[in-house]
Design an enzyme around this catalytic site. Structure first.
Site, mmCIF file in Angstrom:
data_model
loop_
_atom_site.group_PDB
_atom_site.id
_atom_site.type_symbol
_atom_site.label_atom_id
_atom_site.label_comp_id
_atom_site.label_asym_id
_atom_site.label_seq_id
_atom_site.Cartn_x
_atom_site.Cartn_y
_atom_site.Cartn_z
ATOM 1 C CD GLU A 1 -0.154 -1.317 -3.500
ATOM 2 O OE1 GLU A 1 0.707 -0.921 -4.324
ATOM 3 O OE2 GLU A 1 -0.070 -2.405 -2.914
ATOM 4 C CG ASP B 1 1.046 -3.539 1.177
ATOM 5 O OD1 ASP B 1 2.200 -3.989 1.097
ATOM 6 O OD2 ASP B 1 0.436 -3.039 0.211
ATOM 7 C CG HIS C 1 1.920 -5.210 -6.983
ATOM 8 N ND1 HIS C 1 3.035 -4.861 -6.240
ATOM 9 C CD2 HIS C 1 2.358 -6.109 -7.900
ATOM 10 C CE1 HIS C 1 4.091 -5.504 -6.705
ATOM 11 N NE2 HIS C 1 3.706 -6.280 -7.697
ATOM 12 C CG ASP D 1 0.241 -6.849 -1.744
ATOM 13 O OD1 ASP D 1 -0.381 -7.769 -2.321
ATOM 14 O OD2 ASP D 1 1.033 -6.092 -2.338
#
Length: 211
Positions: A16, A14, A159, A164
């Site tokens: 960001e 994952d 998030h 995540d």
């Protein structure tokens, strides 16, 4: 003989980022990844990444990641080779992500910028699989938070990259259990299922667009 799913190494990743697309100048700010095999976690990877640009306010509001937190973080040039080493060979590891096209677009863009050949990883998008395995009676949508709640994951999506990724691992295992009842027990069968599911969903999408 096709490897069984329980013998397959999945690397659930994952990211960001500072925005929606690397084509629009957005960059990675955090990478989280969990390596699993046979239902067991065998490794974790977590790092901030300095995007060398300010983080938009709406991203900070959503993720809690600030410019100050990234000020002394390594840049993607330093992080990327370590990440690829963690993932391992494309012959051994399968990449998994929730909305995989998003994460893969950033990783492939980073590889291109850094002049790294992108390994020919097989990949699974848990969104695509969930849409085909679960019904509207099961879940109203296939957002990660919705699926995490449905499968009762121990880690709540927030998030942030590693949390995540951890939640996506549990969602993946929940989906694989469902697929087992459809006699999908090998990696080859899973990849075929995911490919067919993606095709069906594209057809349905364009069908809806044209009506």
């Amino acid at each position: 003989m096709a490897p069984l799913l329980q013998e397959t190494t999945f690397v659930v990743v994952d990211l960001e980022t500072t925005g929606a697309s690397p084509k629009k100048g957005a960059a990675i700010t955090e990478i989280g990844a969990v390596k699993v095999k046979g239902g067991e976690v065998i490794g974790e990877f977590k790092t901030f990444v300095n995007p060398l640009a300010p983080i938009p306010d709406y991203i900070t509001e959503m993720t809690g990641i600030t410019d100050l937190m990234l000020a002394h973080a390594p840049v993607i040039d330093e992080v990327f080779p370590t990440f690829l080493e963690f993932v391992g060979s494309h012959n051994e590891s399968v990449l998994v992500a929730h909305n995989a096209p998003f994460d893969l677009s950033f990783l492939k863009s980073a590889a291109k910028e850094l002049d790294y050949p992108w390994p020919k990883y097989k990949s699974i998008d848990t969104v695509t699989v969930a849409r085909q395995v679960l019904t509207k009676e099961d879940v109203p949508d296939c957002k990660l938070g919705t699926l995490a709640q449905f499968f009762g994951t121990k880690t709540e999506p927030n998030h942030r990259a590693l949390d995540d990724a951890k939640a996506t691992v549990e969602v993946l295992h929940g989906l694989l259990e469902r697929l087992g009842s459809l006699d999908i027990t090998t990696l080859e069968a899973l990849l075929d299922f995911a490919k067919t599911a993606a095709h069906i969903q594209r057809q349905n999408y364009w069908g809806m667009r044209s009506t």
